[in-house]
Each structure stands twice: as C-alpha cells, then as structure tokens.
Enzyme design. Structure first.
Site, PDB file in Angstrom:
ATOM      1  N   ILE A  99       0.793   3.551  61.017  1.00 57.78           N
ATOM      2  CA  ILE A  99       1.389   2.372  60.388  1.00 57.78           C
ATOM      3  C   ILE A  99       2.506   1.801  61.234  1.00 57.78           C
ATOM      4  O   ILE A  99       3.096   0.788  60.896  1.00 57.78           O
ATOM      5  CB  ILE A  99       1.937   2.692  58.969  1.00 57.78           C
ATOM      6  CG1 ILE A  99       2.806   3.946  59.003  1.00 57.78           C
ATOM      7  CG2 ILE A  99       0.799   2.830  57.982  1.00 57.78           C
ATOM      8  CD1 ILE A  99       3.522   4.214  57.703  1.00 57.78           C
ATOM      9  N   GLY A 100       2.810   2.442  62.339  1.00 56.16           N
ATOM     10  CA  GLY A 100       3.866   1.888  63.168  1.00 56.16           C
ATOM     11  C   GLY A 100       4.013   2.697  64.421  1.00 56.16           C
ATOM     12  O   GLY A 100       3.436   3.779  64.566  1.00 56.16           O
ATOM     13  N   GLY A 117       7.083   3.437  67.597  1.00 62.41           N
ATOM     14  CA  GLY A 117       8.414   3.106  68.085  1.00 62.41           C
ATOM     15  C   GLY A 117       8.697   3.859  69.357  1.00 62.41           C
ATOM     16  O   GLY A 117       7.804   4.506  69.915  1.00 62.41           O
ATOM     17  N   GLY A 118       9.923   3.770  69.816  1.00 60.73           N
ATOM     18  CA  GLY A 118      10.314   4.452  71.037  1.00 60.73           C
ATOM     19  C   GLY A 118      10.044   5.945  70.935  1.00 60.73           C
ATOM     20  O   GLY A 118       9.700   6.612  71.904  1.00 60.73           O
ATOM     21  N   PHE A 119      10.144   6.447  69.733  1.00 65.87           N
ATOM     22  CA  PHE A 119      10.028   7.873  69.510  1.00 65.87           C
ATOM     23  C   PHE A 119       8.575   8.336  69.505  1.00 65.87           C
ATOM     24  O   PHE A 119       8.270   9.436  69.954  1.00 65.87           O
ATOM     25  CB  PHE A 119      10.699   8.185  68.161  1.00 65.87           C
ATOM     26  CG  PHE A 119      10.751   9.630  67.797  1.00 65.87           C
ATOM     27  CD1 PHE A 119      11.695  10.464  68.376  1.00 65.87           C
ATOM     28  CD2 PHE A 119       9.869  10.163  66.866  1.00 65.87           C
ATOM     29  CE1 PHE A 119      11.758  11.799  68.021  1.00 65.87           C
ATOM     30  CE2 PHE A 119       9.938  11.500  66.517  1.00 65.87           C
ATOM     31  CZ  PHE A 119      10.878  12.321  67.103  1.00 65.87           C
ATOM     32  N   MET A 125       4.486   7.728  67.338  1.00 62.12           N
ATOM     33  CA  MET A 125       3.683   7.072  66.312  1.00 62.12           C
ATOM     34  C   MET A 125       4.171   7.415  64.903  1.00 62.12           C
ATOM     35  O   MET A 125       4.664   8.511  64.665  1.00 62.12           O
ATOM     36  CB  MET A 125       2.234   7.555  66.406  1.00 62.12           C
ATOM     37  CG  MET A 125       1.560   7.222  67.717  1.00 62.12           C
ATOM     38  SD  MET A 125       1.394   5.447  67.875  1.00 62.12           S
ATOM     39  CE  MET A 125       0.562   5.352  69.457  1.00 62.12           C
ATOM     40  N   VAL A 126       3.950   6.495  63.994  1.00 68.97           N
ATOM     41  CA  VAL A 126       4.246   6.755  62.582  1.00 68.97           C
ATOM     42  C   VAL A 126       2.936   6.678  61.801  1.00 68.97           C
ATOM     43  O   VAL A 126       2.197   5.700  61.908  1.00 68.97           O
ATOM     44  CB  VAL A 126       5.251   5.733  62.016  1.00 68.97           C
ATOM     45  CG1 VAL A 126       5.644   6.114  60.601  1.00 68.97           C
ATOM     46  CG2 VAL A 126       6.481   5.655  62.897  1.00 68.97           C
ATOM     47  N   LYS A 174       6.510  10.744  61.287  1.00 64.82           N
ATOM     48  CA  LYS A 174       6.866  10.189  62.587  1.00 64.82           C
ATOM     49  C   LYS A 174       6.740  11.312  63.609  1.00 64.82           C
ATOM     50  O   LYS A 174       7.409  12.333  63.499  1.00 64.82           O
ATOM     51  CB  LYS A 174       8.308   9.683  62.490  1.00 64.82           C
ATOM     52  CG  LYS A 174       8.756   8.807  63.615  1.00 64.82           C
ATOM     53  CD  LYS A 174       9.914   7.951  63.115  1.00 64.82           C
ATOM     54  CE  LYS A 174      11.114   8.063  64.010  1.00 64.82           C
ATOM     55  NZ  LYS A 174      12.281   7.335  63.499  1.00 64.82           N
ATOM     56  N   ASP A 229      22.254   1.271  64.671  1.00 63.43           N
ATOM     57  CA  ASP A 229      21.050   0.508  64.990  1.00 63.43           C
ATOM     58  C   ASP A 229      20.539  -0.254  63.770  1.00 63.43           C
ATOM     59  O   ASP A 229      19.373  -0.158  63.388  1.00 63.43           O
ATOM     60  CB  ASP A 229      19.965   1.452  65.546  1.00 63.43           C
ATOM     61  CG  ASP A 229      18.915   0.692  66.356  1.00 63.43           C
ATOM     62  OD1 ASP A 229      19.161  -0.500  66.672  1.00 63.43           O
ATOM     63  OD2 ASP A 229      17.867   1.275  66.657  1.00 63.43           O
TER      64      ASP A 229
END
Ligand SMILES: *[C@@H]1O[C@H](CO)[C@@H](O)[C@H](O)[C@H]1NC(C)=O
Ligand SMILES: *[C@@H]1O[C@H](CO)[C@@H](O)[C@H](O)[C@H]1NC(C)=O
Ligand SMILES: *[C@@H]1O[C@H](CO)[C@@H](O)[C@H](O)[C@H]1NC(C)=O
Ligand SMILES: *[C@@H]1O[C@H](CO)[C@@H](O)[C@H](O)[C@H]1NC(C)=O
Ligand SMILES: *[C@@H]1O[C@H](CO)[C@@H](O)[C@H](O)[C@H]1NC(C)=O
Ligand SMILES: *[C@@H]1O[C@H](CO)[C@@H](O)[C@H](O)[C@H]1NC(C)=O
Length: 827
Positions: A499-500, A502-504, A506-507, A521, A617
């Site tokens: 579903i998303g 990010g830098g970190f 996958m979600v 995450k 952030d």
C-alpha cells in the site's frame, strides 16, 4: 414457601451466583489462630490452625492457644482466640506449583488479656520469606495489616519473632491467598520523583504494605463488597480543601474493557463514584486542583500509588482532559481517559505510580484541569486511590542494624541485654541477606500488560500469540512479533498487498491472527540502512499512546529483518485527500477537524507524558486518516527527544522534508519543537489550498507554498488562493483565524511561533467560529481577510451572537473576548 421465604431464598441464590462468578484464588489459606474451631468472617471460613489444615505446617514450639475470657459481643468470633509465640515460630504454607506469583497476606491482630498474657504489650517482628513485614510491632487495638508479595518458590514462611522486653508475639488470624493474574506487574509503574518520568523497574521484587485504600467520592466498602475482601474507606478526611470537590455518582455499572481495570483491581462501587471539581461554588475560579494529603508514616520512603479512574462525568468521549500531580510533581499531563482503553465511556482504568513521601511523611495527590480542556468542560476527577509502601528488606535491615549499633555505643554500661538485641538483629540481617539474591524474575506472565497502564487500544486488540516479551532495543518489551506471524499476515509479503513505499522500504496491508488489520513496514531485508530510524520509532512509539498518534502494534527484528507493525489506517495519508488522487474532496469542517486532531497529537508529543519529543518530519503524507477520517500523526523515524539536538547529530546534517523545513533550523541547525510548528503551518496552507508544499512545475513565485501563501495572507487576500472546492464553505471569521494561525506558525524565528498548544487552541476556536450561528460564508474572492465580519463568542454559554458592522469594532470585541478566554485558560 411463603413470599418472604422465597425472597430470602432468591436473595441467597443471587448472592451465591454473585460469588460463583467472583474470583477464586488458586492458593487460599484462612487461619483462625489459637483455636480448635472454624470461624466465619465476612462469609469466609477461617480454619482452626491447631488442626494444621491442608498443606500448612506450624513449627511453633512453646506456642500457646489463647482464648479471650471476656469477648466483646460486638467483636467477630475470629478475634476471640489468638496464638501466642514465646519463641521464634513459623507458619509454613505450601504453595501450589501452578500457583506461584503475587499473593495477598493479611495478619489480624486484636489484643485481649488472658492468663499471663496482655496481648497489647507484646512486641515482635514478623517476617515473610525473609522480608521484614513488621518491626518491633505492638498492637494497641484492632489492627489489620495487609501485604502483597510475590512467591516464586514452593513455600511461604511467616515467622513471628518475639523481642526482648515483652518476650512474646501473637496473631489472631492469617489470610494468604493468590492475587489475580497481573495484579502487580514489574515495569508498569511510573516513577514520579521530579526528575522526569520513567518506569519504575522490578516492582515485584518488593513487598507492598497497604497503607491507604480509598473509595474517592463514595462510601465505605467492606469485604462483602469486594471480590478480594478488601476494605475501602471514603476520602473526606483526606481532602485538603473540601469545597474544591464535589461527589459524582452513577448508577450504571462500569464498562470493563480489556486493557483497562477489572473487578478484581477494584470493585464496581469504586468506579461508580468519584470526586470532581466543584464548579458550582462561585467563590472559586475556574482553575483549581482537588488535593488529598495522605499521611503515610515514613519520610522519604517509596510508595506505590495506584489511582483509579472512570469517566462518569462526561456526556461523551474525549471531553475530559486533566492533569494528575503527586507531591506537586506532574505525574500525568493531559490525561484523556477515553484514550486509555477501547473508546468507551465509563470504562475503568488504573494507573500505577511510584513516589516518595515528603519530609512530613505525606503523599499528596492532586487532580486539576488541563490546558487542553474546552473552557466549558473544565473538570478533573478521581475515583479511587491506593497507597502501598515498598518494603525493602535491605533498607529495613541496615536501618535496624545502625540503630542497634548506636544503642550499643550509647548504653554500653548497662549493655548486655542490648548487646543481645543487636546480636539478634545481626543474625536476622544475616539470615535475610542470605535469602536476598532472588532468582531472576520470570517474564512470561507479563504478556502485553506492562504497557496496559498506558492503555493503548491497539494492545487490547493484539492476540496473545503475536506478542513475545523479550526487551526491545531500548529495554522496551512485549512488542516483538515473530517473523513467521508477519509472513502469514502478509501472505509472505504478497506484492498485491503493498500500500505504500518509502525511504525505509515497502508498506503492506496485513491481517494478524486475531483479525486485526495492520500496516506492515518492512525495511529492505539484510540492509541495516535505516536502523537508527527503526529503533527510534520503536522507542518513541512504545512509550506513547494517543488517539492522534499512530500506534505501534509491534515489531520484528529476526533474521536481519527490520519490520514495524502499525495500526491500519483505512483512509491513508491526508495528502491523497487533498490533491493528486480521485478521492472526493474533504469538506472544510472535515479538514479543520483533521488539523485539530493532528495538532492535538503533536501537542501531546511535545508536552505530554512522554515529553519533549520533536517529530522533525511533519507533512501531509505523515498524517494518516482512519476509517472515520480521524487524523493520526505517523512516521516517527526522525523524531528526537529533548529540546536540542545533541552535537553529533547536528554535524550529520539537517533532516526533514523539502518544503516543510523550518528555515531557522536549516540556518542554525538547532532543533526545537518550534520546527514542528513551522512544518505544521505549511500543512495548514496545504490543507487550505490543496496543493503540494513544493511544486516545481509552477511559476517561480508559486513553487514554494509557504512563501506564496504568506504573500497572500499578508495582503489579506488568502481567500483568493483557497481550494476551489472550498469556495462558499468557509466563514470569513473562521478563515481569518485559520490564516492568522498558519501565518504565526510560519514566523521566521522559532520564538515568534506559537506552541502546538496555542495552535490547537486557535484551530478549535476557528472551528467554533465556523460552527457558530449565521454568518455569510465568504463568496469566492470577494472577501479579504482584513475587513471581513467577525463574530463574538461568549465562552461560558453556548449562546453566540453575531456582529457584523464591518467597522472593526466587532473585531475588537472578538479579540477582547478571546484574550479573556486565554486568561481564563491560563495562557
Ligand atoms: C472446619 O472446616 C473444614 C473444611 O470445611 C472441615 O473439614 C473441618 O471439619 C471443620 N472443623 C471443625 C472443627 O468444624
Ligand atoms: C493448578 O493445579 C490444580 C491441580 O493440581 C488444578 O486443580 C488447578 O485448577 C490448577 N490451577 C490453575 C490456575 O491452573
Ligand atoms: C456492601 O455489602 C453489604 C452487605 O452485602 C451491603 O449491605 C451494602 O449495601 C454493600 N455496599 C455497597 C456500597 O454496595
Ligand atoms: C465555597 O468556597 C468557599 C471558599 O472559597 C467556602 O468557604 C464555601 O464554604 C464554599 N461553599 C460551598 C457551598 O461549598
Ligand atoms: C495544581 O497543583 C500543581 C502542583 O502543585 C500546580 O503546579 C498547579 O499549578 C496547580 N494547578 C492549579 C490550577 O492550581
Ligand atoms: C531488575 O531485575 C533484573 C533481573 O533480576 C536486573 O538485571 C535489573 O538490574 C533490575 N533492575 C533494577 C532497576 O533493579
């Protein structure tokens, strides 16, 4: 059977039913000491100790069974006999293998005179498994002593040790029974000693001695009314200023929720009554504390303070915010009871604190209004309080040793008797010391409960199976989820569940074994990049629970995996509801409520119980919405505690997101909570204008939202750049307040920016303006903020009168009323 008999019968049946549903202890020893007969006491049968019932053994050579020759007819039969010990004597209770853990021990003393013994003159020590429960004790009247102690072996040994002088000890009755599971937990209490708030560790290594047990705002409760046969007394005698408090009573049975208190923690009656702020008394102003002083005997000694709460005063959730103080130190700020369990009103909770008694031997408890309270709903409550002394063997022993040495020095002349005393004490000390190294505590029983007192609803939704208890990277516990469970929950990281990203990493959307929807995450496996962020997030989120902060459900660190599991937020990031997606536009009221929610979350981060966390952030992708569009702040990977960055991090450079970054932080590399306020200001404009913080495709002056919107705001023409979907929806007074608030957030220097508390307050005010009576919504770009009509609000009532003379005098009225509001609020 006649009707009377039938009623009696049904009454008995009812009470039997009640009893059958109540708590049944695994170990349960009730002894009628010095007697050949059983005695009933509050419906419980105390067995004759001379029969050595069950698994009891009594090594009491030279003990005497004593019977009161002239018992008072009003005194219970249990107290008509006593066992007298002329030498050290021990009751040894066999503890069932499956029944180790926390136990309640009660010692009943009711002195009388018989044969050669005047029990009131007995002077003795009592030890339980080496803990000195009573030291040089003398019972001057009927005394009931209660202790809570952990038994991890096969036995409980209670030793009565007569002291020289009287030469004997006695006891009338003894109770030893298992406490309910998790009655006292190791790391669940907060230490309140003026040095910030931290967990008090290893609570169960202490014996607790009950000092006060108070049914605040209620009546005396007897063992009949309590499933653990406790006595609760009213609080009136402890109130420092009676007129400050008003009784609150409900007839509704409390809504016990998992994650909160249980009937065994305190009976219904405790939660059904409370003291609240007495705002009827016009001679008191709106802001005051209710304070109780509890004399506890010892000075500067540690006490467990267990406070019981149940919101029986609010008509709806999230309306009661108050502060709790212990010994004038802040113990819990902005307590919102509806946050502590599943969101249900009248849901009982308790919070444990450890605090030290003051120089006069008093524990002072106060509750008072929070700055977050709505002015019309200022209140604070307390339903119950228990104060228990932490009995520490070592302290007692060195204490008595020292004393005896002094006596030895002082009375060296007549010293032989005293020398013997000292010798006894030393021997005792030695004995206890030998028992001191306790086996390491078992942690399995802790489950998710150590965090229960902080209450997050997500905890209560977790299945037992998903939670293990080894400590997290920063000592935090109970949140570990086995990798296999996460694999199962994500269908082995099925790409269709992403579903998303990010830098970190996958979600994924996932479903845990107990059907809880979560967001998983996953850091890039094997890469340790992002490890500091990962650990920060666990540390920060495991400490805090708030309705407007995304909850961490757990994490996984197995097999070089870094996985964080959060509560699932159905509607995703705020950004997606503002622009660039097919979602229907949010109404102005929805947007205001989302801003208020996130401001509340941030305010809590900055000032709440975890205190001084800077998010670093804040942006519209880090504000998530649940199924009801309730906003929650997420992504704490960059957040930092404390007002300043430590030096090492300053040099590693400024972090945050382009377009939201505080220019002052950028320039001076000095991080304060005002940096979050700046970023939040950008979000406010983003919400109003429905465009990204930075849009490189736009003309140069429009690229940066903060700069561009500020130009329009300063010209008083903010209405010209609002989201076209909002045209006609926003009342001018509301837009004006909103614009001013955003503007202040974006002030060049941090010192000129409001706190998140002020921002929250102003947004709530803006919402009130929007909701108040008739006022023509602004018509497209016709309105400019400078001379728009404004409304005046009477804060005490809900009656709102509108003024629209366009001359600016209405403006004056508003600001006067407003500043008065601020003063009342103590800002
Ligand atoms: C006391 O009660 C126990 C258990 O109920 C029973 O076994 C015992 O016979 C009783 N003793 C006397 C003296 O009544
Ligand atoms: C403990 O074991 C006994 C039998 O030895 C059993 O009757 C009892 O139910 C057990 N209690 C618990 C709490 O498991
Ligand atoms: C406590 O129990 C006694 C005896 O059952 C009963 O008479 C009394 O009403 C109870 N008190 C409360 C507050 O329920
Ligand atoms: C109101 O408060 C005053 C003290 O400020 C006190 O003297 C008075 O008794 C209180 N009145 C009532 C009705 O509680
Ligand atoms: C309540 O008591 C605390 C601790 O003494 C104090 O700091 C606070 O100012 C008091 N609040 C009010 C409203 O009097
Ligand atoms: C708590 O107990 C553990 C294990 O017994 C021990 O390692 C730790 O040092 C204790 N912590 C404190 C603060 O006493």
């Amino acid at each position: 059977m006649d009707t009377k008999g039938f009623h009696l019968f049904s009454l008995i049946l009812l009470s039997l039913l009640c009893f059958s549903t109540s708590f049944i202890p695994t170990n349960n020893f009730l002894l009628n000491c010095g007697s050949n007969a059983n005695a009933s006491f509050y419906n419980r049968i105390f067995l004759a100790d001379s029969a050595k019932p069950g698994s009891l053994s009594l090594s009491a050579e030279g003990s005497v069974s004593l019977t009161d020759p002239n018992p008072s007819p009003s005194s219970p039969v249990l107290y008509h006999t006593a066992r007298v010990f002329t030498k050290d004597s021990t009751y040894k209770f066999n503890i069932k293998k499956n029944g180790t853990g926390t136990h309640l021990v009660r010692l009943h003393f009711s002195p009388f005179q018989a044969q050669n013994f005047k029990l009131a003159s007995a002077k003795f020590n009592v030890l339980a498994n080496g803990f000195l429960l009573l030291s040089a004790f003398t019972a001057n009247g009927m005394v009931l002593k209660e202790y809570i102690l952990n038994i991890d072996g096969e036995f409980l040994e209670i030793m009565f040790s007569p002291l020289e002088g009287s030469g004997f000890a006695f006891v009338n009755a003894i109770e030893v029974f298992s406490a309910p599971k998790d009655f006292i937990i190791d790391d669940g209490a907060r230490l309140i000693d003026g040095n910030g708030i931290e967990d008090y560790k290893n609570l169960t290594t202490h014996v607790l001695e009950t000092v006060h047990r108070i049914n605040v705002g209620g009546l005396k409760l007897t063992p009949f009314n309590d499933s653990l046969w406790r006595t609760w007394i009213p609080d009136d005698g402890f109130l420092v200023f009676q007129p400050a408090a008003k009784r609150a009573v409900t007839t509704h049975v409390p809504n016990y929720q998992s994650g909160g208190a249980t009937r065994e923690i305190a009976p219904d009656n405790v939660y059904m009554t409370a003291q609240e702020m007495n705002r009827d008394n016009s001679s008191l102003n709106n802001r005051f504390n209710i304070t109780w002083d509890f004399p506890v005997g010892f000075h500067g000694a540690p006490y467990l303070v267990r406070l019981h709460f149940c919101d029986i005063v609010s008509p709806a959730l999230n309306q009661l915010y108050f502060n709790v103080y212990i010994n004038d130190y802040s113990a819990y700020r902005d307590l919102d009871l509806s946050m502590l369990t599943v969101h249900v009103l009248s849901s009982p909770v308790y919070i444990d604190f450890v605090a030290y008694s003051d120089a006069s031997g008093v524990i002072r408890i106060s509750v008072g209004p929070s700055d977050l309270s709505n002015p019309s709903r200022i209140n604070a409550i307390l339903n119950g309080a228990e104060i228990m002394r932490l009995v520490d063997v070592k302290v007692s022993q060195t204490g008595s040793k020292k004393k005896n040495i002094w006596m030895l020095v002082g009375f060296i002349v007549g010293g032989f008797v005293i020398f013997c005393l000292a010798a006894v004490a030393v021997v005792l000390a030695y004995k206890c010391k030998k028992k001191k190294p306790k086996p390491p505590r078992r942690v399995e029983s802790a489950g998710w409960t150590p965090l229960r007192v902080y209450g997050g609803s997500s905890y209560s939704r977790m299945s037992e199976g998903t939670v293990a208890t080894s400590p997290g990277p920063n000592g935090y516990h109970s949140l570990k989820i086995p990798f296999v469970d996460i694999q199962a929950a994500t269908n082995n990281f099925d790409r269709s569940l992403i579903i998303g990203m990010g830098g970190f990493g996958m979600v994924y959307k996932a479903v845990l074994k107990d059907n809880t929807k979560v967001a998983v995450k996953r850091g890039v496996p094997g890469s340790r990049q992002g490890l500091p962020e990962f650990q920060t997030e666990i540390t920060v989120l495991s400490k805090i629970r708030h309705r407007h902060l995304v909850s961490l459900v757990g994490y996984c660190e197995e097999q070089s995996e870094m996985i964080l599991v959060y509560e699932y937020m159905e509607k995703g990031p705020l950004k997606n509801h503002l622009y660039g997606s097919k979602h229907p536009p949010l109404s102005w009221k929805q947007r205001l409520e989302i801003c208020i929610g996130s401001a509340r979350g941030l305010h809590y981060l900055h000032t709440g119980s975890a205190q001084g966390i800077i998010h670093r952030d804040i942006k519209s992708t880090n504000i998530l919405l649940d199924e009801n569009y309730v906003a929650k702040v997420a992504d704490f990977g960059l957040s930092r505690s404390g007002p300043c960055l430590d030096e090492t991090h300053v040099s590693t450079g400024v972090k945050g997101s382009f377009g939201y970054l505080d220019p002052e932080y950028f320039r001076r590399q000095q991080l304060t909570d005002k940096s979050d306020v700046y970023s939040f200001g950008v979000v406010l404009f983003e919400v109003l204008c429905a465009r990204p913080a930075v849009d490189p495709l736009l003309t140069r002056e429009q690229v940066n939202l903060a700069e561009w919107a500020m130009q329009w705001q300063k010209k008083g023409l903010l209405a010209k750049i609002i989201d076209p979907h909002l045209v006609g929806q926003i009342k001018p007074s509301c837009l004006k307040k909103y614009g001013e608030t955003a503007e202040k957030c974006l002030a060049e220097y941090g010192v000129d920016r409001p706190t998140m508390g002020d921002v929250l307050w102003n947004l709530e005010y803006a919402l009130q303006l929007q909701e108040s009576g008739p006022e023509a919504p602004q018509e497209g770009s016709n309105i400019n903020g400078m001379d728009c009509p404004t409304s005046s609000i009477t804060p005490s009532s809900n009656a709102r009168t509108e003024k629209d003379d366009g001359s600016g005098s209405a403006d004056l009225t508003t600001s006067q009323v407003f500043s008065q509001l601020m003063t009342n609020e103590g800002r």
